[in-house]
Design a protein around this motif. Structure first.
Motif, PDB file in Angstrom:
ATOM      1  N   LEU A 140       0.823  -1.199   0.000  1.00  0.00           N
ATOM      2  CA  LEU A 140       0.000   0.000   0.000  1.00  0.00           C
ATOM      3  C   LEU A 140       0.854   1.244   0.000  1.00  0.00           C
ATOM      4  CD1 LEU A 140      -0.918   0.965   3.535  1.00  0.00           C
ATOM      5  CD2 LEU A 140      -0.489  -1.457   3.185  1.00  0.00           C
ATOM      6  N   ILE A 194      -3.567   3.301   0.309  1.00  0.00           N
ATOM      7  CA  ILE A 194      -4.278   2.735  -0.830  1.00  0.00           C
ATOM      8  C   ILE A 194      -3.492   1.549  -1.385  1.00  0.00           C
ATOM      9  CG2 ILE A 194      -5.185   3.194  -3.138  1.00  0.00           C
ATOM     10  CD1 ILE A 194      -6.618   4.739  -0.953  1.00  0.00           C
ATOM     11  N   GLY A 210      -6.426  -0.305  -5.282  1.00  0.00           N
ATOM     12  CA  GLY A 210      -7.238   0.907  -5.158  1.00  0.00           C
ATOM     13  C   GLY A 210      -8.077   0.961  -3.910  1.00  0.00           C
ATOM     14  N   GLU A 211      -8.085  -0.115  -3.109  1.00  0.00           N
ATOM     15  CA  GLU A 211      -8.908  -0.180  -1.895  1.00  0.00           C
ATOM     16  C   GLU A 211      -8.246   0.573  -0.735  1.00  0.00           C
ATOM     17  OE1 GLU A 211     -11.413  -3.658   0.510  1.00  0.00           O
ATOM     18  OE2 GLU A 211      -9.845  -4.203  -0.915  1.00  0.00           O
ATOM     19  N   ARG A 212      -9.093   1.136   0.152  1.00  0.00           N
ATOM     20  CA  ARG A 212      -8.615   1.810   1.369  1.00  0.00           C
ATOM     21  C   ARG A 212      -8.366   0.764   2.458  1.00  0.00           C
ATOM     22  NH1 ARG A 212     -11.638   7.152   2.855  1.00  0.00           N
ATOM     23  NH2 ARG A 212     -12.421   5.838   4.524  1.00  0.00           N
TER      24      ARG A 212
END
Length: 313
Positions: free
Chosen positions: A19, A54, A68-70
């Motif tokens: 991330l 991210i 793209g995920e938090r």
């Protein structure tokens, strides 16, 4: 003194999530470690264990997360994953736990924390961050939030109508006040001075405010609380606080003063009071806490700073 430091993260393995760090909280633990106040720090040391970012890359065996995920990474990046503590989702008590900062990793290197621009972490130790939460204010939930949520749940400090005292209104304490209010508790904020009273009541929703150095106030509040969460990291006496507990009251330490505490037996024997401790929380419980915060719109009260202000902060 913190200064720029260049290092290389490992490549994304089959079970890893990589991330890009968006925000990282400043926790009092970072101060303890930077200053070697626990006499265990190894340098060079990269602090930071309240990390959100991210997802930029996932390993071939990762199915729970997508690019793209938090996501977030808290105080741990791995454990043995097979001992009794791990099997009961209490990885923080695993003898082989690998902490996010200054801990020996599986390859023998020292772990580097979130005061950095990139993290690589085993997928089992990555947390999903609800879209409903402000991304920056969600970061400290990964330490400050779970450190009070876990003992409140474990020790049953959730019974509506009961009375909770919160000692210290820093990162941990201000989260305990907010959780207490959502659980339906009558919350008393306890501090050494009056300057936090307005914030405690008007911003955090505390019902009452008690100055711990005011002997008359403390005497008047004797045996008035069912539970106390003590989040103070400085040395302070416990007997005056224990005297606030009712019979069968529960007192949980989550702060980490350097010096050993003094606990006169009489202060716990009279009233059959329980004194306990708790450290952060397991990964399953941390995810539960994060979703609870998203559902009830709970986040940390923060001051957002840039990296060049870090030493002043």
């Amino acid at each position: 003194i913190l200064s720029p430091f260049n290092f290389t993260r490992r490549k994304t393995g089959p079970n890893d999530v990589t991330l890009k760090v968006a925000y990282c909280g400043i926790c009092h633990t970072d101060l303890h470690m930077v200053r070697n106040e626990w006499l265990s720090s190894r340098y060079p040391l990269v602090p930071g264990h309240e990390i959100v970012g991210i997802v930029t890359e996932i390993g071939s065996k990762v199915e729970r997360f997508a690019i793209g995920e938090r996501v977030g990474v808290g105080c741990m990046v791995n454990s043995c994953q097979k001992c009794e503590s791990c099997e009961m989702s209490a990885e923080q008590y695993c003898d082989g736990v690998i902490f996010t900062v200054d801990s020996k990793d599986v390859d023998g290197s020292l772990t580097c924390g979130g005061y950095s621009n990139l993290m690589v972490c085993d997928q089992k130790f990555v947390i999903k961050v609800p879209e409903s939460l402000p991304f920056d204010a969600a970061a400290p939930l990964l330490c400050a939030g779970i450190t009070v949520y876990s003992p409140m749940k474990y020790f049953g400090m959730t019974e509506e109508g009961k009375r909770l005292g919160v000692v210290g209104l820093g990162g941990l304490g201000h989260m305990a006040v907010q959780f207490g209010k959502v659980f339906g508790l009558h919350v008393t904020a306890i501090s050494t001075s009056s300057h936090k009273e307005k914030e405690a009541k008007e911003v955090l929703g505390a019902d009452e405010f008690l100055i711990s150095k005011d002997v008359k106030q403390m005497a008047a509040a004797s045996k008035s609380l069912h539970y106390i969460i003590d989040a103070v990291s400085a040395d302070h006496p416990l007997p005056p606080l224990l005297n606030l507990l009712k019979v069968n009251g529960k007192f949980v330490l989550v702060g980490s003063p350097f010096k050993p505490i003094e606990l006169p037996p009489h202060s716990v024997m009279v009233g059959r009071r329980l004194v306990a401790g708790s450290a952060i929380g397991g990964i399953k419980e941390t995810q539960e806490m994060m979703e609870f915060c998203g559902e009830h719109n709970i986040s940390c009260k923060i001051e957002k700073i840039s990296t060049d202000y870090i030493n002043t902060a």
